[in-house]
Design an enzyme around this catalytic site. Structure first.
Site, PDB file in Angstrom:
ATOM      1  N   PHE A 145      31.016  51.662   9.095  1.00  0.00           N
ATOM      2  CA  PHE A 145      32.424  51.987   8.901  1.00  0.00           C
ATOM      3  C   PHE A 145      32.901  51.305   7.630  1.00  0.00           C
ATOM      4  O   PHE A 145      32.780  50.091   7.493  1.00  0.00           O
ATOM      5  CB  PHE A 145      33.284  51.535  10.088  1.00  0.00           C
ATOM      6  CG  PHE A 145      34.720  51.927   9.938  1.00  0.00           C
ATOM      7  CD1 PHE A 145      35.137  53.224  10.226  1.00  0.00           C
ATOM      8  CD2 PHE A 145      35.673  51.028   9.448  1.00  0.00           C
ATOM      9  CE1 PHE A 145      36.465  53.605  10.049  1.00  0.00           C
ATOM     10  CE2 PHE A 145      36.993  51.404   9.258  1.00  0.00           C
ATOM     11  CZ  PHE A 145      37.387  52.698   9.570  1.00  0.00           C
ATOM     12  N   ASP A 230      29.738  44.893   2.670  1.00  0.00           N
ATOM     13  CA  ASP A 230      31.091  45.099   3.183  1.00  0.00           C
ATOM     14  C   ASP A 230      31.374  44.014   4.221  1.00  0.00           C
ATOM     15  O   ASP A 230      30.911  44.090   5.359  1.00  0.00           O
ATOM     16  CB  ASP A 230      31.200  46.506   3.799  1.00  0.00           C
ATOM     17  CG  ASP A 230      32.593  46.795   4.359  1.00  0.00           C
ATOM     18  OD1 ASP A 230      33.371  45.842   4.569  1.00  0.00           O
ATOM     19  OD2 ASP A 230      32.889  47.986   4.608  1.00  0.00           O
ATOM     20  N   LYS A 259      40.982  42.245   5.989  1.00  0.00           N
ATOM     21  CA  LYS A 259      41.230  41.731   7.343  1.00  0.00           C
ATOM     22  C   LYS A 259      41.617  40.245   7.392  1.00  0.00           C
ATOM     23  O   LYS A 259      42.742  39.912   7.036  1.00  0.00           O
ATOM     24  CB  LYS A 259      40.032  42.067   8.241  1.00  0.00           C
ATOM     25  CG  LYS A 259      39.928  43.588   8.471  1.00  0.00           C
ATOM     26  CD  LYS A 259      39.132  44.006   9.674  1.00  0.00           C
ATOM     27  CE  LYS A 259      39.393  45.470   9.999  1.00  0.00           C
ATOM     28  NZ  LYS A 259      38.268  46.360   9.842  1.00  0.00           N
TER      29      LYS A 259
HETATM   30  C1  LIG Z   1      38.252  47.653   9.047  1.00  0.00           C
HETATM   31  C2  LIG Z   1      37.112  47.904   8.127  1.00  0.00           C
HETATM   32  C3  LIG Z   1      37.296  48.599   6.904  1.00  0.00           C
HETATM   33  C4  LIG Z   1      38.608  49.250   6.545  1.00  0.00           C
HETATM   34  O1  LIG Z   1      39.603  48.309   6.327  1.00  0.00           O
HETATM   35  P1  LIG Z   1      41.146  48.818   6.251  1.00  0.00           P
HETATM   36  O2  LIG Z   1      41.900  47.582   5.886  1.00  0.00           O
HETATM   37  O3  LIG Z   1      41.477  49.354   7.604  1.00  0.00           O
HETATM   38  O4  LIG Z   1      41.210  49.863   5.206  1.00  0.00           O
HETATM   39  C5  LIG Z   1      36.230  48.689   6.048  1.00  0.00           C
HETATM   40  N1  LIG Z   1      35.034  48.151   6.363  1.00  0.00           N
HETATM   41  C6  LIG Z   1      34.818  47.496   7.503  1.00  0.00           C
HETATM   42  C7  LIG Z   1      33.476  46.898   7.774  1.00  0.00           C
HETATM   43  C8  LIG Z   1      35.845  47.367   8.440  1.00  0.00           C
HETATM   44  O5  LIG Z   1      35.621  46.739   9.614  1.00  0.00           O
END
Ligand SMILES: *Cc1c(COP(=O)(O)O)cnc(C)c1O
Length: 406
Positions: A145, A230, A259
């Site tokens: 994701f 990521d 986050k």
């Molecule tokens: C939550 C998440 C995203 C997206 O972040 P947003 O702030 O919602 O755009 C991207 N990569 C990972 C691994 C995530 O958990």
């Protein structure tokens, strides 16, 4: 007023009664206040927050150092545009760069943005710029994701999320997570980068093994490709290290973050090795809110507070404590994850949604991350008493047979 945000029974979750676009489904609870691990809804009911808004409020709700940083900066300077800089952004960029330098051995440079998806957009554009014309393909893993904007969604290895939005942007390829040979087989000279999560968070809290991450580093080195990690969900101490890649001793070229970096204030960043960042020239990328003073004041406050409490060590210790108590519960098949990013696996035929609903009714906030697993991501500041209380709630629900595999 009940604990529900509004009555959806008459109009339905997509009806005119609801002021929000119907992308999330009907809200379960309307919260009005939080402190540390605790939340209260509009009816005064107390909850334990073992989700942290998806690994965001890692220092807990209403943390005094974060509140103070927001309040002070709000009274001083909010925004000036990127024709200039401001003292808060400069200080935060240096603190963030220092953190990444400690983890990677390279000083590097940062770009601030407002979310995880935006951080990944910047990284994907950087990979295209670094690769040059004709070398623009980015490989990612199935189950990954990376966000909801079109390019981040294209990188996200979940075909069902693409299907409603065809045609997707091109230049993205997906391979099985954890299979370095599959990745090697998908390579050709058009590939510029690999983007990977060290623990697939939304994909079910699935950690990559260290060998796999080291193999990705080797393959990227051999081919001159970028390794983009990521760390939007895993970063900022969540897994028991500052960044997930540190568990494998792997040094990425590019790291994306968001986050927990803002503890609830919207902010994100991409970091890249200095020579990689040099692929960008003025005009290549930007954002009105890149490095806005209030967001970056929060970033500095988060880093300082996490350093002060040694958040990585705390997450490792509290994670071990939580895991040990969860595995002992009847009905739990396995507990996976790292640090304080955990999933309780209930096994084939179980109903994680039913367990999630029961836990919420009993005052514990979690999330059904797959059909058979519930995700737990409490604040790093969670107390042992709160861990005991949460485990007792889960134990009671499981003992009553809620969601348990037949
Ligand atoms: C939550 C998440 C995203 C997206 O972040 P947003 O702030 O919602 O755009 C991207 N990569 C990972 C691994 C995530 O958990």
């Amino acid at each position: 007023m009940t604990s529900h945000a509004f009555d959806t029974s008459a109009a339905g979750p997509t009806g005119a009664a609801c002021p929000f676009m119907p992308v999330f489904g009907p809200p379960q609870v309307m919260f009005v206040r939080g402190a540390g691990t605790e939340l209260w809804d509009a009816g005064g009911t107390r909850y334990l927050d073992f989700l942290c808004g998806l690994a965001v409020t890692s220092l807990g709700h209403s943390h005094p150092a974060i509140t103070e940083a927001i309040a002070t900066q709000a009274g001083r300077l909010l925004h000036v545009s990127n024709f200039f800089t401001n003292d808060a952004a400069t200080a935060a960029a240096i603190e963030l760069r220092d953190l990444l330098a400690e983890a990677t051995g390279d000083q590097g440079q940062v770009f601030f943005c407002n979310s995880g998806a935006e951080a990944n957009e910047a990284a994907l554009k950087l990979a295209r710029k670094f690769g040059g014309r004709g070398r623009h393909v980015v490989i990612s893993a199935y189950g990954s994701f990376h966000g909801r904007t079109l390019a981040a969604l294209a990188a996200t290895g979940q075909p069902a999320k693409h299907e409603p939005f065809f045609p997707m942007p091109d230049g993205f390829r997906h391979v099985a997570y954890g299979d370095a040979a599959a990745l090697e087989a998908a390579l050709d000279p058009s590939v510029s980068a690999v983007i990977i999560e060290t623990v697939q968070g939304e994909g079910g809290v699935v950690p990559a093994d260290a060998e796999y991450l080291r193999a990705l580093r080797r393959i990227c080195d051999e081919r001159g490709m970028l390794l983009i990690v990521d760390e939007v969900q895993t970063g900022f101490a969540r897994t028991g290290r500052w960044f997930g890649f540190e568990h494998a001793g792997v040094r990425p070229d590019v790291v994306t973050m968001a986050k927990a970096m803002g503890n609830g204030f919207p902010v994100g960043a991409v970091w890249a090795r200095t020579d990689v960042a040099a692929a960008f020239v003025p005009g290549d990328h930007g954002s009105t809110y890149s490095g806005t003073a209030i967001a970056t004041a929060v970033v500095s406050a988060v880093i300082r507070e996490m350093r002060r409490i040694d958040a990585p060590a705390l997450a490792a210790a509290k994670g071990a404590m939580l895991r040990e108590r969860l595995v002992a519960l009847p009905g739990v098949r396995a507990v996976r994850g790292q640090g304080l990013l955990l999933a309780v696996e209930l096994g084939d035929g179980a109903d994680a949604k039913a367990l999630y609903t029961e836990l919420l009714a009993r005052g514990l906030v979690t999330n059904a991350v797959t059909a058979t697993a519930v995700r737990l991501a409490p604040p790093i500041t969670v107390s042992e008493a709160e861990i005991d209380e949460a485990v007792a709630i889960i134990g009671t629900a499981l003992a009553a047979g809620v969601g348990v595999a037949p």
